[in-house]
Design an enzyme around this catalytic site. Structure first.
Site, short mmCIF file in Angstrom:
data_model
loop_
_atom_site.label_atom_id
_atom_site.label_comp_id
_atom_site.label_asym_id
_atom_site.label_seq_id
_atom_site.Cartn_x
_atom_site.Cartn_y
_atom_site.Cartn_z
N SER A 198 0.68 -1.17 0.45
CA SER A 198 0.09 0.00 0.21
C SER A 198 1.02 0.96 -0.26
O SER A 198 2.05 0.83 -0.03
CB SER A 198 -1.04 0.11 1.46
C1 LIG Z 1 -3.36 -4.24 -0.15
S1 LIG Z 1 -3.22 -5.81 0.56
C2 LIG Z 1 -2.54 -5.70 2.11
C3 LIG Z 1 -0.49 -5.01 2.10
C4 LIG Z 1 -0.58 -5.42 2.57
N1 LIG Z 1 -0.34 -5.44 4.16
C5 LIG Z 1 1.51 -5.40 3.09
O1 LIG Z 1 2.12 -4.96 3.35
O2 LIG Z 1 1.65 -5.23 1.43
C6 LIG Z 1 -4.67 -6.31 0.51
C7 LIG Z 1 -4.10 -7.75 0.77
O3 LIG Z 1 -5.21 -8.42 0.87
C8 LIG Z 1 -5.37 -10.30 0.75
N2 LIG Z 1 -6.75 -10.15 0.89
C9 LIG Z 1 -8.19 -9.79 -0.19
N3 LIG Z 1 -9.39 -10.34 0.80
C10 LIG Z 1 -8.66 -11.22 1.67
C11 LIG Z 1 -8.96 -12.07 2.38
N4 LIG Z 1 -10.71 -12.33 3.04
N5 LIG Z 1 -8.39 -11.98 3.37
C12 LIG Z 1 -7.03 -12.51 3.27
N6 LIG Z 1 -6.64 -12.27 2.78
C13 LIG Z 1 -7.11 -10.95 1.33
C14 LIG Z 1 -4.81 -9.64 -1.00
O4 LIG Z 1 -4.71 -10.68 -1.42
C15 LIG Z 1 -3.72 -8.61 -0.30
O5 LIG Z 1 -2.64 -9.41 -0.58
#
Ligand SMILES: C[S@@+](CC[C@H](N)C(=O)[O-])C[C@H]1O[C@@H](n2cnc3c(N)ncnc32)[C@H](O)[C@@H]1O
Length: 379
Positions: A72
């Site tokens: 992000s």
């Molecule tokens: C914006 S990214 C997170 C950034 C991360 N915290 C970082 O520091 O790189 C959002 C993440 O949420 C995951 N995601 C989406 N739906 C999800 C769910 N239901 N449970 C767990 N992870 C999920 C996606 O695969 C993605 O990797």
């Protein structure tokens, strides 16, 4: 390109200096965490200039080309970590491990006495996050491959929970797994594309916001995902709360017609937030090639009419753009006459489990979701 350790530290320090200057990093502890953890270790293969820029870095896309995982924007990460107010020794849960970078920052903040678990729905993304965390010196972070909508009961209960993926509602499991007095930070979709990172403290009967920050996150996937969507229609991306195929069809048709344009009235600061909370037929559209270029207005599918105030990067005067009949324009004018200055950061948001009645308060909007009712106040 070979860059020395000092060179990398210089790029990292310059990024942190900017985050402090812009007011996203506010406390010495969060500053230390950011200065201690090199972001490039979590986005291997990305040029260092980009790794140490303010940008979000997309690391995965779905077959349609839409991002499904990213590191992000550092500014939003910093603002949300400040909101979370992590103390050493705490137990923290993150939803959405992505690259693992945010989990590393959390692990630094809780120290060796604390614990961090992070849940990631994509197995290959979770594997990579584990590798990155190991290489960056945080092997103690537990990366769980699962749907984060259900939390991680075996790692809880938690003092802090942070979702780094956009949500339409709160998961009852997160609230169950949070200690009384604990804080949950989540990017919450309020209305028609208006998202806010809300820090909610768990009290007896409900959760109460302590801070609200602007944000824009990709959506949670799995059964906890709501009906809201970004729908692409021609050159526009449209934020819709509930997708109805008949109204989308009307939008498709009228957006192909030539618009009429007129001068917009002078509007108070933050009118877009007020308008989207207050106007039930609010719609927001952004141009696919530049999200800063968009329309916020009223869409009336029955009258086959859309009218919106245009925002254009660098434009001096705003314009009102009208597609189809004039009905939406009259409605837009009435709604704009009601808007008052509003600062998103000053909103107070209460989350009541469905069935718990909320006492009436002045200046409030109510957003009903399957598990929680959100009462929004503009004090
Ligand atoms: C914006 S990214 C997170 C950034 C991360 N915290 C970082 O520091 O790189 C959002 C993440 O949420 C995951 N995601 C989406 N739906 C999800 C769910 N239901 N449970 C767990 N992870 C999920 C996606 O695969 C993605 O990797």
């Amino acid at each position: 390109m070979q860059v020395s350790n000092e060179g990398v530290q210089g790029l990292l320090d310059a990024l942190v200096d900017r985050l402090i200057e812009q007011g996203f990093v506010r406390t010495p502890r969060v500053e230390q965490a950011f200065r201690a953890i090199p972001r490039h270790l979590f986005v291997p293969g990305v040029p260092l200039e980009k790794a140490y820029s303010e940008e979000a870095i997309v690391t995965r896309r779905n077959p349609e080309g839409l991002p499904t995982s990213s590191s992000s924007m550092p500014a939003i990460m910093a603002a949300m970590i400040e909101q979370l107010d992590v103390q050493s020794g705490q137990r923290v849960l993150e939803i959405g491990a992505g690259t693992g970078y945010n989990a590393a920052l959390l692990a630094y903040l809780v120290g060796l006495e604390g614990r961090v678990a992070t849940v990631e729905i994509d197995a290959d993304v979770a594997d990579e996050a584990r590798d990155h965390l190991r290489q960056a010196g945080f092997p103690q972070v537990r990366v769980v491959t699962d749907d984060g909508w259900f939390g991680s009961p075996e790692d809880g209960p938690f003092d802090r929970i942070e979702a780094t993926v956009g949500v339409w509602d709160l998961s009852p499991r997160w609230v169950e797994q949070l200690h009384a007095g604990g804080v949950l930070v989540a990017p919450l979709w309020l209305r028609s594309g208006l998202q806010a990172a809300v820090a909610l403290r768990k009290e007896n009967s409900h959760l109460r916001s302590e801070s609200v920050e602007p944000c824009g996150f990709m959506r949670l996937r799995g059964p906890g995902k709501g009906p809201e969507e970004y729908v692409t229609v021609g050159e526009w991306s449209i934020a819709v709360d509930e997708v109805s195929s008949s109204s989308l069809q009307v939008l498709r048709e009228i957006l192909q017609t030539a618009p009429r344009v007129e001068e917009a009235p002078t509007l108070p600061r933050g009118w877009q937030t007020y308008f989207r909370l207050d106007e039930p037929e609010a719609v927001s559209l952004t141009r696919n090639e530049d999200w800063r270029h968009g329309l916020i207005g009223v869409f009336d599918p029955e009258a086959r009419s859309l009218a919106g105030v245009e925002g254009r990067p660098g434009a001096q005067n705003s314009r009102v753009v009208v597609f189809g009949g004039g009905h939406a324009l009259s409605r837009l004018k009435e709604a704009l006459a009601r808007v008052v200055e509003l600062e998103l950061r000053r909103l107070r948001i209460h989350a009541f489990p469905r069935g718990v009645s909320a006492a009436p308060r002045p200046q409030r909007w109510v957003v009903e979701r399957p598990h929680f009712t959100f009462v929004i106040e503009n004090p």
